[in-house]
Design a protein around this motif. Structure first.
Motif, PDB file in Angstrom:
ATOM      1  N   HIS A 232      -1.363  18.431   5.668  1.00  0.00           N
ATOM      2  CA  HIS A 232      -0.787  17.135   5.275  1.00  0.00           C
ATOM      3  C   HIS A 232      -0.239  16.340   6.445  1.00  0.00           C
ATOM      4  CE1 HIS A 232       2.857  19.624   5.078  1.00  0.00           C
ATOM      5  NE2 HIS A 232       2.299  20.351   4.116  1.00  0.00           N
ATOM      6  N   THR A 233       0.226  17.014   7.499  1.00  0.00           N
ATOM      7  CA  THR A 233       0.696  16.262   8.662  1.00  0.00           C
ATOM      8  C   THR A 233      -0.440  15.417   9.241  1.00  0.00           C
ATOM      9  OG1 THR A 233       2.405  17.883   9.176  1.00  0.00           O
ATOM     10  CG2 THR A 233       1.633  16.515  11.002  1.00  0.00           C
ATOM     11  N   GLU A 234      -1.610  16.034   9.362  1.00  0.00           N
ATOM     12  CA  GLU A 234      -2.765  15.298   9.905  1.00  0.00           C
ATOM     13  C   GLU A 234      -3.209  14.214   8.942  1.00  0.00           C
ATOM     14  OE1 GLU A 234      -3.519  15.955  12.984  1.00  0.00           O
ATOM     15  OE2 GLU A 234      -2.059  17.584  12.940  1.00  0.00           O
ATOM     16  N   TRP A 235      -3.177  14.540   7.644  1.00  0.00           N
ATOM     17  CA  TRP A 235      -3.599  13.556   6.630  1.00  0.00           C
ATOM     18  C   TRP A 235      -2.716  12.322   6.676  1.00  0.00           C
ATOM     19  CZ3 TRP A 235      -1.438  11.267   2.300  1.00  0.00           C
ATOM     20  CH2 TRP A 235      -2.314  10.680   1.375  1.00  0.00           C
ATOM     21  N   VAL A 236      -1.406  12.522   6.813  1.00  0.00           N
ATOM     22  CA  VAL A 236      -0.497  11.376   6.869  1.00  0.00           C
ATOM     23  C   VAL A 236      -0.816  10.513   8.084  1.00  0.00           C
ATOM     24  CG1 VAL A 236       1.918  10.709   7.241  1.00  0.00           C
ATOM     25  CG2 VAL A 236       1.356  12.473   5.547  1.00  0.00           C
ATOM     26  N   ALA A 237      -1.058  11.145   9.227  1.00  0.00           N
ATOM     27  CA  ALA A 237      -1.415  10.363  10.426  1.00  0.00           C
ATOM     28  C   ALA A 237      -2.755   9.656  10.226  1.00  0.00           C
ATOM     29  CB  ALA A 237      -1.457  11.280  11.642  1.00  0.00           C
ATOM     30  N   ASP A 238      -3.727  10.372   9.657  1.00  0.00           N
ATOM     31  CA  ASP A 238      -5.047   9.767   9.427  1.00  0.00           C
ATOM     32  C   ASP A 238      -4.948   8.533   8.532  1.00  0.00           C
ATOM     33  OD1 ASP A 238      -6.248  11.764  10.905  1.00  0.00           O
ATOM     34  OD2 ASP A 238      -6.907  12.927   9.155  1.00  0.00           O
TER      35      ASP A 238
ATOM     36  N   HIS B 161      -1.461  11.635  -3.804  1.00  0.00           N
ATOM     37  CA  HIS B 161      -2.793  11.316  -3.280  1.00  0.00           C
ATOM     38  C   HIS B 161      -3.370  12.454  -2.442  1.00  0.00           C
ATOM     39  CE1 HIS B 161      -1.038   7.328  -4.094  1.00  0.00           C
ATOM     40  NE2 HIS B 161      -2.267   6.941  -4.316  1.00  0.00           N
ATOM     41  N   TYR B 162      -2.525  13.068  -1.625  1.00  0.00           N
ATOM     42  CA  TYR B 162      -3.025  14.151  -0.770  1.00  0.00           C
ATOM     43  C   TYR B 162      -3.587  15.291  -1.611  1.00  0.00           C
ATOM     44  CZ  TYR B 162      -2.895  18.182   2.408  1.00  0.00           C
ATOM     45  OH  TYR B 162      -3.215  19.301   3.132  1.00  0.00           O
ATOM     46  N   VAL B 163      -2.922  15.591  -2.693  1.00  0.00           N
ATOM     47  CA  VAL B 163      -3.392  16.667  -3.570  1.00  0.00           C
ATOM     48  C   VAL B 163      -4.720  16.269  -4.204  1.00  0.00           C
ATOM     49  CG1 VAL B 163      -2.815  18.119  -5.544  1.00  0.00           C
ATOM     50  CG2 VAL B 163      -1.004  17.350  -3.997  1.00  0.00           C
ATOM     51  N   GLY B 164      -4.812  15.018  -4.629  1.00  0.00           N
ATOM     52  CA  GLY B 164      -6.076  14.539  -5.198  1.00  0.00           C
ATOM     53  C   GLY B 164      -7.203  14.603  -4.182  1.00  0.00           C
ATOM     54  N   TRP B 165      -6.869  14.290  -2.925  1.00  0.00           N
ATOM     55  CA  TRP B 165      -7.884  14.336  -1.855  1.00  0.00           C
ATOM     56  C   TRP B 165      -8.325  15.779  -1.614  1.00  0.00           C
ATOM     57  CZ3 TRP B 165      -7.322  16.494   3.163  1.00  0.00           C
ATOM     58  CH2 TRP B 165      -8.360  16.200   4.055  1.00  0.00           C
ATOM     59  N   LEU B 166      -7.352  16.683  -1.554  1.00  0.00           N
ATOM     60  CA  LEU B 166      -7.716  18.094  -1.379  1.00  0.00           C
ATOM     61  C   LEU B 166      -8.583  18.579  -2.538  1.00  0.00           C
ATOM     62  CD1 LEU B 166      -4.599  20.147  -0.184  1.00  0.00           C
ATOM     63  CD2 LEU B 166      -6.680  19.638   1.098  1.00  0.00           C
ATOM     64  N   ARG B 167      -8.150  18.213  -3.748  1.00  0.00           N
ATOM     65  CA  ARG B 167      -8.880  18.680  -4.939  1.00  0.00           C
ATOM     66  C   ARG B 167     -10.313  18.175  -4.918  1.00  0.00           C
ATOM     67  NH1 ARG B 167      -5.534  16.734  -8.595  1.00  0.00           N
ATOM     68  NH2 ARG B 167      -4.232  18.586  -8.672  1.00  0.00           N
ATOM     69  N   SER B 168     -10.477  16.954  -4.459  1.00  0.00           N
ATOM     70  CA  SER B 168     -11.796  16.342  -4.458  1.00  0.00           C
ATOM     71  C   SER B 168     -12.659  16.815  -3.297  1.00  0.00           C
ATOM     72  CB  SER B 168     -11.617  14.818  -4.390  1.00  0.00           C
ATOM     73  OG  SER B 168     -12.793  14.189  -4.006  1.00  0.00           O
ATOM     74  N   GLU B 169     -12.050  16.903  -2.098  1.00  0.00           N
ATOM     75  CA  GLU B 169     -12.846  17.142  -0.889  1.00  0.00           C
ATOM     76  C   GLU B 169     -12.839  18.598  -0.428  1.00  0.00           C
ATOM     77  OE1 GLU B 169     -14.639  14.654   0.374  1.00  0.00           O
ATOM     78  OE2 GLU B 169     -13.851  13.393  -1.247  1.00  0.00           O
TER      79      GLU B 169
ATOM     80  N   HIS C 123       0.862  -1.194   0.000  1.00  0.00           N
ATOM     81  CA  HIS C 123       0.000   0.000   0.000  1.00  0.00           C
ATOM     82  C   HIS C 123       0.894   1.238   0.000  1.00  0.00           C
ATOM     83  CE1 HIS C 123      -3.717   2.262   1.117  1.00  0.00           C
ATOM     84  NE2 HIS C 123      -2.837   3.084   1.674  1.00  0.00           N
ATOM     85  N   MET C 124       0.655   2.115  -0.968  1.00  0.00           N
ATOM     86  CA  MET C 124       1.401   3.375  -1.020  1.00  0.00           C
ATOM     87  C   MET C 124       0.394   4.512  -1.165  1.00  0.00           C
ATOM     88  SD  MET C 124       4.718   2.364  -3.396  1.00  0.00           S
ATOM     89  CE  MET C 124       6.026   3.137  -2.449  1.00  0.00           C
ATOM     90  N   GLU C 125       0.591   5.552  -0.405  1.00  0.00           N
ATOM     91  CA  GLU C 125      -0.353   6.670  -0.409  1.00  0.00           C
ATOM     92  C   GLU C 125       0.476   7.920  -0.116  1.00  0.00           C
ATOM     93  OE1 GLU C 125      -3.634   5.612   2.017  1.00  0.00           O
ATOM     94  OE2 GLU C 125      -4.901   7.250   1.301  1.00  0.00           O
ATOM     95  N   PHE C 126       0.553   8.826  -1.088  1.00  0.00           N
ATOM     96  CA  PHE C 126       1.608   9.831  -1.065  1.00  0.00           C
ATOM     97  C   PHE C 126       1.110  11.242  -0.748  1.00  0.00           C
ATOM     98  CE2 PHE C 126       3.074   6.767  -4.440  1.00  0.00           C
ATOM     99  CZ  PHE C 126       3.963   6.101  -3.612  1.00  0.00           C
ATOM    100  N   ALA C 127       1.996  11.979  -0.098  1.00  0.00           N
ATOM    101  CA  ALA C 127       1.788  13.415   0.133  1.00  0.00           C
ATOM    102  C   ALA C 127       3.098  14.134  -0.098  1.00  0.00           C
ATOM    103  CB  ALA C 127       1.297  13.666   1.558  1.00  0.00           C
ATOM    104  N   GLY C 128       3.008  15.412  -0.457  1.00  0.00           N
ATOM    105  CA  GLY C 128       4.200  16.233  -0.619  1.00  0.00           C
ATOM    106  C   GLY C 128       4.044  17.512   0.181  1.00  0.00           C
ATOM    107  N   HIS C 129       4.735  18.539  -0.279  1.00  0.00           N
ATOM    108  CA  HIS C 129       4.819  19.775   0.516  1.00  0.00           C
ATOM    109  C   HIS C 129       3.749  20.792   0.140  1.00  0.00           C
ATOM    110  CE1 HIS C 129       8.616  18.141   1.767  1.00  0.00           C
ATOM    111  NE2 HIS C 129       9.029  18.113   0.526  1.00  0.00           N
ATOM    112  N   GLY C 130       2.522  20.390   0.051  1.00  0.00           N
ATOM    113  CA  GLY C 130       1.501  21.364  -0.273  1.00  0.00           C
ATOM    114  C   GLY C 130       0.473  20.785  -1.212  1.00  0.00           C
ATOM    115  N   ALA C 131      -0.050  21.641  -2.074  1.00  0.00           N
ATOM    116  CA  ALA C 131      -1.212  21.265  -2.871  1.00  0.00           C
ATOM    117  C   ALA C 131      -0.901  21.169  -4.356  1.00  0.00           C
ATOM    118  CB  ALA C 131      -2.337  22.261  -2.626  1.00  0.00           C
ATOM    119  N   ALA C 132       0.348  20.867  -4.700  1.00  0.00           N
ATOM    120  CA  ALA C 132       0.704  20.749  -6.115  1.00  0.00           C
ATOM    121  C   ALA C 132       1.253  19.362  -6.395  1.00  0.00           C
ATOM    122  CB  ALA C 132       1.741  21.807  -6.486  1.00  0.00           C
TER     123      ALA C 132
END
Lengths: 130, 523
Positions: free
Chosen positions: B206-212, B155-163, B142-151
């Protein structure tokens, strides 16, 4: 402006290699794009991210085996020039070089990186691999 | 059922960020408790001071020369060794949640699996290894990725874009219109990459998202499953734009300037001039050697209050990380796993954060970038006593450590043994030195550095490059010069020490993989 080059040796004659790489409408068969379309001196390439690049084809020289093009009308790429050459290695096989100059600089790296992957795939195809 | 492994990493975090390592601003009680109950390594170095090479060492257990990711933008080959794959083959369930960065992020051709998975919202991609086996990418189920913001394509960017599309523009963009690392000024002091108006709710950061997402994956595990989970926070890496709601935690006006900042500019420039030329070149803006250092920002313009404000933002980010780790540990306790989980905490590299009047990172092999937090809290069931290890260790030992925790022999591909559990163990097993490499070639500017830390000295040799002829270097005596201000490379009184350290370094560095892999992106 940044200038980057990638090259590869392909164990096929220059005529064979050029017959594949020198055909602008076959770019998607070896370059990491999802499709392309050619109309006269225009080419549009579709990236897997959904972006389409418009290109001007400046030269398709079947004698020198040289292809020259530019990415144009692009929001990110302010200036671009690309050259693909197929030359004899002196032993009947081919050296293929892809050279690009680009502004912004970083996109030269990205474009040349894609070209490097594409050339490796072209080598596999032409030499009979997968 | 064996010992589970929670591997926690941050990005660009200094040794002194944590209370357990002498930090006095950010409150980090959760990570401090891991150090108190476990093994705190006080001289841990990365094998490279930027993300991709450093992270590649973590997953392969190899020096940079061997895994071949010699600078950011060079992808780790898909068939590279992976401790996650080794653990998976031994029956472990495996996940990586957060920042991976084994492959370039700037990828419009979607050449790289991390970006393909992120864009498609998938969590694995199968790959055929040279031996014909078909395995998930890098051995992670399982891989689920985040970076340093919204670009980007993660996955985190896709989640932000969607939600939560309304907050997409709240973060500092990583790149400017020329696709260079941004220098966008902000905050009270107009410091680069600072933004105090990011009103993204803390729960969406993203810190919270990674923990979630880590908790969600752990919740999907069976009670008796063995698992290896790499939880990888993108922070406290710049841009410095934590949620506005949290800025009250640290007022930059209350902060002292860091010890490494030299307030007097004449003294600062004298110190910089005593180091190899790329130091002053970065400071005065005449030689930007690497993409991680913003091209359009000149460190000589950095003001003391900007250093304070940036440090305040970093402290806020570090507190958020600590609290997010606390939430994940609480979820482990709720599952009844606490006694059987080994927790390893570290970061990929440090941050100048004002030291020597500089920010960001680059070919500067000093403690700001090289001395890192590294904590191993063994599972209670392992019966390993708490300790402080002062011997030099490196990330190159992590893969063998994970194998050891799982009860596996040290993988053949690793280049260092498992971490020592105390200084006696370190002495017995020969932990005498740690090595760090740097290479960069960016649009005609070439820098190479090879560094050894041993006997409380750091010795760095410059390789021939754009500014160096291969005779330059740095030599620091940490006992008498903990801030590395006095470069003793040319001091005849320590010439034999220098020569001995260099000989030791060259003896222990592996040969560089050849041919060198191409750099296919800036980062």
């Amino acid at each position: 402006m940044a200038y980057i080059r990638r090259d590869i040796h392909i164990a096929r004659t220059p005529a064979e290699v050029w017959g594949f790489l020198g055909e602008p409408a076959r770019l998607h068969e070896w370059f990491p794009i999802s499709g392309c379309r050619v109309e006269g001196t225009k080419r549009w390439i579709d990236l897997p991210t959904g972006i389409t690049f418009e290109e001007d084809i400046h030269l398709v020289d079947n004698h020198q085996r040289r292809f020259v093009y530019s990415i144009v009308n692009n929001m990110l790429i302010k200036d671009h020039f690309g050259i693909l050459d197929v030359v004899d290695d002196g032993h009947g096989h081919s050296i293929v070089t892809y050279s690009t100059q680009c502004t912004p600089n970083v996109l030269a790296l990205v474009t040349a990186g894609a070209a490097g992957q594409g050339l490796a795939k072209a080598k596999r195809i032409l030499e009979g691999g997968n | 059922m064996g010992r589970r492994i929670l591997f926690i990493t941050t990005d660009q975090q200094r040794f002194d960020a944590l209370g357990c390592n002498g930090g006095t601003v950010a409150r980090t009680p959760v990570i401090d408790s891991l150090a108190r109950d476990g093994i705190n390594y006080t001289r841990a170095h990365p094998q490279n001071v930027v993300c991709m090479p450093s992270r590649s060492t973590m997953v392969t257990g190899q020096h940079v020369a061997t895994h071949g990711v010699w600078m950011n933008g060079v992808a780790l080959p898909e068939d590279a060794p992976s401790i996650a794959l080794t653990l998976r083959q031994a029956g472990y369930r495996t996940a990586l949640v957060g920042k991976a960065h084994f492959e370039p992020l700037l990828d419009p051709f979607l050449r790289f699996a991390e970006n393909r998975m992120g864009r498609d919202g998938t969590h694995s991609e199968m790959f055929t290894m040279p031996d014909g086996s078909v395995v998930p990418h890098r051995g992670f189920d399982h891989m689920e990725f985040a970076g340093h913001g919204a670009a980007g394509n993660l996955h985190y960017v896709g989640w932000l874009r969607s939600e939560h599309p309304e907050v997409m523009g709240k973060f500092v963009p990583n790149l400017d219109g020329d696709l260079e690392v941004t220098t966008e000024p902000g905050g009270d002091t107009m410091a680069p990459q600072v933004r105090t108006t990011n009103d993204v709710p803390r729960g969406w950061y993203h810190t919270e998202w990674v923990a979630d997402r880590t908790i969600a994956w752990l919740d999907s595990m069976g009670q008796d499953d063995d698992w290896f989970c790499w939880m990888s926070f993108p922070d406290p890496h710049h841009p410095w734009d934590p949620p506005q709601s949290e800025l009250h935690r640290v007022d930059w006006r209350d902060l002292d300037l860091p010890a490494g900042y030299i307030a007097d500019h004449e003294e600062r420039e004298k110190v910089l001039a005593s180091k190899p030329a790329h130091w002053m070149g970065w400071y005065d803006g005449s030689f930007v050697s690497n993409y991680e250092a913003p091209l359009k920002w000149v460190p000589a313009t950095l003001q003391p209050d900007q250093v304070r404000e940036i440090n305040a933002m970093v402290h806020v980010k570090n507190e958020l990380i600590d609290e997010a780790v606390g939430r994940v540990l609480a979820s482990l306790r709720a599952r009844g796993w606490d006694d059987d989980v080994d927790i390893v905490f570290t970061t990929d590299h440090g941050e100048m954060q004002g030291d020597f009047g500089l920010l960001f990172k680059g070919p500067y092999h000093v403690d700001s970038l090289m001395r890192l937090p590294l904590i191993w809290r063994p599972a209670k069931s392992a019966g390993i006593a708490p300790a402080t290890v002062t011997a030099p260790v490196g990330h190159v030992s992590l893969a063998a450590t994970f194998a050891s925790i799982a009860g596996l022999p040290r993988p053949d591909y690793t280049e260092a043994p498992a971490l020592p559990v105390n200084d006696d163990d370190a002495r017995e097993r020969g932990f005498e030195r740690v090595l760090t490499e740097w290479d960069s070639v960016l649009f005609g500017k070439e820098v190479g550095v090879r560094t050894i830390f041993r006997d409380n000295w750091t010795c760095s040799a410059m390789l021939p490059g754009t500014l160096h002829d291969g005779t330059e270097g740095e030599l620091y005596d940490h006992a008498n010069d903990p801030l590395q201000r006095v470069n003793r490379w040319d001091d005849p009184s320590v010439r034999s020490l220098r020569d001995d350290m260099l000989a030791d370094m060259w003896d222990h560095l592996p040969s560089v993989v050849s041919p060198r892999r191409t750099c296919d992106a800036p980062v």
